[in-house]
Design an enzyme around this catalytic site. Structure first.
Site, PDB file in Angstrom:
ATOM      1  N   HIS A 164       0.777  -1.166  -0.120  1.00 15.71           N
ATOM      2  CA  HIS A 164       0.192  -0.020   0.059  1.00 15.71           C
ATOM      3  C   HIS A 164       0.825   1.135  -0.023  1.00 15.71           C
ATOM      4  CE1 HIS A 164      -3.447   2.728   1.466  1.00 15.71           C
ATOM      5  NE2 HIS A 164      -2.494   3.095   1.885  1.00 15.71           N
ATOM      6  N   GLU A 165       1.800   1.333   0.973  1.00 15.80           N
ATOM      7  CA  GLU A 165       2.704   2.458   1.152  1.00 15.80           C
ATOM      8  C   GLU A 165       3.582   2.495  -0.269  1.00 15.80           C
ATOM      9  OE1 GLU A 165       2.028   4.611   3.267  1.00 15.80           O
ATOM     10  OE2 GLU A 165       0.465   3.398   4.424  1.00 15.80           O
TER      11      GLU A 165
ATOM     12  N   HIS B 150       1.949   4.224  -3.087  1.00 14.29           N
ATOM     13  CA  HIS B 150       1.873   5.817  -2.808  1.00 14.29           C
ATOM     14  C   HIS B 150       3.264   6.173  -3.346  1.00 14.29           C
ATOM     15  CE1 HIS B 150      -1.764   6.200  -0.730  1.00 14.29           C
ATOM     16  NE2 HIS B 150      -1.228   5.872   0.595  1.00 14.29           N
TER      17      HIS B 150
ATOM     18  N   HIS C 250      -5.360   6.991  -2.765  1.00 15.90           N
ATOM     19  CA  HIS C 250      -6.505   6.058  -2.322  1.00 15.90           C
ATOM     20  C   HIS C 250      -7.772   5.935  -3.384  1.00 15.90           C
ATOM     21  CE1 HIS C 250      -4.625   7.379   1.889  1.00 15.90           C
ATOM     22  NE2 HIS C 250      -4.323   6.100   1.714  1.00 15.90           N
TER      23      HIS C 250
END
Length: 280
Positions: A172-173, A176, A182
């Site tokens: 997830h990070e 980014h 998101h």
């Protein structure tokens, strides 16, 4: 006057193109790169950085603005200049990470590399990197979004206790860092989810503002309730009630915000964003 202006632009260009410096004590960030003289052990980061504005729970929006004054809200997905050159992401670990921690992080990197054209490259002594991802382990799971030359120090913060237990959290990070925001912030999200504003904690409403279609693109990827980039249903809830509800009644609310694994649609978005030849 014109010669002075041209000289100023030239100076700005030189400063922004300067590589990351080793043994560079930065008073604001407090991070520096150390490369052992033995030529065997890898370079590492030491010191501590100060995060800037944290938005949407884990997005580091401002660390340092270097002479450009750009709006940090500009979304990397639609701006080609916010993508890592040739999909190569140079990084360096903070010295506090254990070998076990690094193995978990690199396992997540491998998943991304096998399914996209992205390559993670560990910093080596003498590299002329103009921007570098510092992988740190302060409290919380946080990251900067996309590439930005004027921000020489990009961040991927993964604390072992809360961030390294599930590969989906790490990825997830990392997504980014590659340029994704998101899933619930998509400009077309109102066709798929309802934001329950009355249940959101005061001061956190900004975390649910959707992106503009002028700044954010979906790359024609269907809305992904199972996305590793989606918020859980009760994110920032002040009363335990859902803040995000699927409009499709067949969707199990519990799948929102899953961090067990990255989905094919998440990876396909990266492939389209970086124009990878791989398609899942």
């Amino acid at each position: 006057m014109l010669p002075r202006f041209i000289a100023f632009l030239t100076l700005v260009g030189i400063v922004l193109s300067m590589p990351i410096e080793e043994q560079d004590d930065d008073e604001e960030e407090g991070l520096r790169i150390v490369c052992p003289e033995d030529g065997v052990n890898p370079c590492f980061a030491t010191g501590h950085e100060t995060f800037g504005i944290i938005n949407e729970g884990d997005i580091i929006e401002t660390i340092k603005k270097a002479m450009d004054g750009d709006d940090e809200e500009r979304n990397a997905l639609i701006d080609k200049e916010r993508l890592w050159d040739k999909g190569v992401v140079p990084y360096i670990y903070h010295q506090q990470f254990s070998a076990r921690d690094k193995a978990r992080i690199e396992a997540a990197m491998t998943i991304i590399e096998k399914n996209t054209c992205i390559k993670f490259k560990q910093y080596e002594k003498g590299n002329s990197e103009q921007a570098l991802v510092f992988i740190t382990r302060l409290r919380g799971c946080r990251a900067t979004v996309g590439y930005k030359l004027s921000r020489k120090r990009h961040n991927l913060n993964l604390h072992p206790l809360g961030c390294l237990g599930r590969s989906g959290t790490i990825i997830h990070e990392m997504l980014h860092v590659l340029g994704l925001k998101h899933e619930h912030a998509r400009p077309d999200r109102d066709n798929y989810v309802a934001i329950m504003w009355k249940n959101i904690k005061d001061g956190h409403q900004k975390n649910f503002v959707k992106g503009s279609d002028k700044e954010f693109t979906t790359f024609d990827i269907p809305y992904n309730y199972k996305s590793v980039m989606h918020y859980p249903a009760v994110s920032f809830s002040k009363n335990g009630e859902p803040t995000i509800l699927p409009l499709d009644p067949t969707v199990d609310i519990s799948i929102l915000g899953q961090r067990k694994e990255v989905t094919k649609l998440d990876l396909e978005k990266i492939n389209r964003m970086y124009k990878c030849k791989k398609h899942l």
